[in-house]
Every structure is written in C-alpha cells, then in structure tokens.
Design an enzyme around this catalytic site. Structure first.
Site, mmCIF file in Angstrom:
data_model
loop_
_atom_site.group_PDB
_atom_site.id
_atom_site.type_symbol
_atom_site.label_atom_id
_atom_site.label_comp_id
_atom_site.label_asym_id
_atom_site.label_seq_id
_atom_site.Cartn_x
_atom_site.Cartn_y
_atom_site.Cartn_z
ATOM 1 N N GLY A 11 0.696 -1.150 0.102
ATOM 2 C CA GLY A 11 0.042 0.187 -0.207
ATOM 3 C C GLY A 11 0.856 1.225 -0.051
ATOM 4 O O GLY A 11 0.324 2.299 0.557
ATOM 5 N N HIS A 109 1.313 1.053 -13.211
ATOM 6 C CA HIS A 109 2.196 -0.208 -13.669
ATOM 7 C C HIS A 109 3.454 0.137 -13.615
ATOM 8 O O HIS A 109 3.568 1.318 -14.110
ATOM 9 C CB HIS A 109 1.679 -0.626 -15.094
ATOM 10 C CG HIS A 109 2.781 -1.959 -15.499
ATOM 11 N ND1 HIS A 109 2.181 -3.067 -15.020
ATOM 12 C CD2 HIS A 109 3.442 -1.862 -16.503
ATOM 13 C CE1 HIS A 109 3.052 -3.918 -15.588
ATOM 14 N NE2 HIS A 109 4.097 -3.241 -16.198
ATOM 15 N N GLU A 147 -10.392 -3.575 -21.511
ATOM 16 C CA GLU A 147 -10.476 -5.114 -21.307
ATOM 17 C C GLU A 147 -9.254 -5.724 -21.404
ATOM 18 O O GLU A 147 -9.211 -7.118 -21.105
ATOM 19 C CB GLU A 147 -11.569 -5.720 -22.404
ATOM 20 C CG GLU A 147 -13.054 -5.416 -22.045
ATOM 21 C CD GLU A 147 -13.479 -3.873 -22.284
ATOM 22 O OE1 GLU A 147 -12.598 -2.976 -22.753
ATOM 23 O OE2 GLU A 147 -14.585 -3.699 -22.169
HETATM 24 C C1 GAR Z 1 3.609 -1.377 -7.276
HETATM 25 O O1 GAR Z 1 4.989 -1.209 -7.674
HETATM 26 C C2 GAR Z 1 2.564 -1.364 -8.341
HETATM 27 O O2 GAR Z 1 3.268 -0.547 -9.577
HETATM 28 C C3 GAR Z 1 2.684 -2.764 -8.969
HETATM 29 O O3 GAR Z 1 2.526 -3.418 -7.430
HETATM 30 C C4 GAR Z 1 3.234 -2.647 -6.681
HETATM 31 C C5 GAR Z 1 2.332 -2.298 -5.142
HETATM 32 O O4 GAR Z 1 2.983 -1.657 -4.370
HETATM 33 N N1 GAR Z 1 1.369 -2.967 -9.754
HETATM 34 C C6 GAR Z 1 1.759 -3.845 -10.740
HETATM 35 O O5 GAR Z 1 2.582 -4.574 -11.025
HETATM 36 C C7 GAR Z 1 0.474 -4.093 -11.559
HETATM 37 N N2 GAR Z 1 0.625 -4.624 -12.868
HETATM 38 P P1 GAR Z 1 2.145 -0.905 -3.007
HETATM 39 O O6 GAR Z 1 1.151 -1.938 -2.568
HETATM 40 O O7 GAR Z 1 3.093 -0.657 -2.070
HETATM 41 O O8 GAR Z 1 1.589 0.387 -3.852
#
Ligand code: GAR
Length: 207
Positions: A11, A109, A147
C-alpha cells in the site's frame, strides 16, 4: 470526487495518495473506501490509521469467479464512487466492471508501457524483466483500464534510470519513489480537476 482504492499488498501507492490529499496536492478528492482482496494486506492498516473504511473481498471466499465478480461489483457500487484507483491490485477486473466504469478505473504499472507489461508482468517480475533485458531506462505508467491487460489509454508516464548493480528490489524502490508515487497522485488530481479526456483511445490533458 469520491474514489475507491483497490489494493493487495503493502500500500505505498495508497499512502502517497492519502498524503497528497492531506497536503492539498490532490484537490477535491476523498477516499470513500479501500478494497483489498487480501485481509493481511498492510494497505488495510494504512487505511485504518488514516480513518478510512477498509473492506476485504477475496475470490477465495466465493464458490466461483462469477460469484466473486458480482459481489465485488455490488460492494464497489454501494460506495457510489467517481473513480476506481488500482494501486497494486492483483485481481483481474471483471469485464462488467470495466463496462460500467469505462474510463473511470485507473491503474499504476511499474514500467514504461508497452515495455514489460501484460499477463505475468506484475510487481517484482516487471523489474526482473527490465534487468534481464538490460534496459538503461525504465519507469512507471498510469493508465485507464480497458478489457486488455495494461492496454488502456495512457495518462502519465515517468522515466527512471537503471543503475549498475541494481537488484529487482532496489530498482522497484527507485521506480516507486521517483515515478509511481509522483504520477499516480498527479493523475488523480488531473482527473478530479476535469483535465483528462479520452479521444480515440488516447488521453488529452488540458490544464
Ligand atoms: C507497485 O509497484 C505497483 O506499480 C505494482 O505493484 C506494486 C504495489 O505496491 N503493480 C503492478 O505490478 C500491477 N501490474 P504498493 O502496494 O506498495 O503500492
């Protein structure tokens, strides 16, 4: 603007949003709910500490994906939000939700789309891919969700240098600090101020 933030893990992106609402860098925005698919997500503690309602809804608690999808959408709809923010949310968004919230769901992302994105590229795997390919620049992308996987209209991107000796973990942290925690809050602010429109599958940003 009322938003829901969907999370699965630590988070830190949620925290960046909370902090920038508090500091006034994100205007006219209130987090109505934080939704997690994982009851142990530290993100739920961050929500609680900030006095924000947190709910857990997990596919594991439903007999089928269709039942989960319905429960998830019903729960989301009950908060009447203007925007859904996917902040490290690792559940595939149901098509019905994408239709109902067309251009009202955004995702962060951790790469410069269209590099290192799509099925299988999430979390550390994205940075492992970047290091394996030997790119010198990576970054993050904030985009609307359609989608496909990581295929929706791009709102903001920010580049981050890859340095000699980087591990996936070190690179992940740099991409978060220099890019994700900057562009995700900024995209929310732009949307809250009515500065983002989608034309022919691309965003137009006016300030
Ligand atoms: C972040 O690095 C986000 O960009 C990635 O998960 C992490 C969550 O961190 N999301 C993805 O890879 C989506 N494909 P957080 O819970 O500390 O915000």
């Amino acid at each position: 603007m009322k938003i829901a933030v969907c999370v699965s893990g630590g988070g830190t992106n949620l925290q960046a949003i909370i902090d920038k609402i508090e500091s006034g860098e994100i205007h006219n925005t209130e987090i109505a709910v934080v939704i997690s698919n994982n009851k142990n997500a530290y993100a739920l503690e961050r929500a609680a500490k900030a006095g924000i309602e947190g709910v857990c809804i997990s596919p594991k608690d439903y007999a089928s994906r269709a039942e989960f999808n319905k429960a998830f959408l019903d729960k989301l709809n009950s908060y009447n939000v203007d925007l859904v923010v996917l902040a490290g949310f690792l559940v595939v968004i149901p098509e019905e939700m994408i239709r109902q919230y067309r251009n009202r769901i955004i995702n962060i992302h951790p790469s410069l789309i269209p590099s290192f994105c799509g099925t299988g590229y999430y979390g550390l795997k994205v940075h492992e891919g970047a290091l394996a390919r030997g790119v010198k620049v990576t970054g993050a992308t904030c985009h609307f969700v359609d989608e496909g996987t990581d295929t929706g209209p791009i709102i903001l991107q920010k580049a981050v240098e890859v340095l000699d000796g980087d591990t996936p973990e070190v690179l992940q942290r740099r991409v978060m600090e220099e890019a994700e925690w900057v562009i995700m809050p900024r995209a929310i602010d732009l949307i809250a101020r009515g500065c983002v429109t989608v034309v022919d599958g691309k965003t137009v940003i006016t300030e």
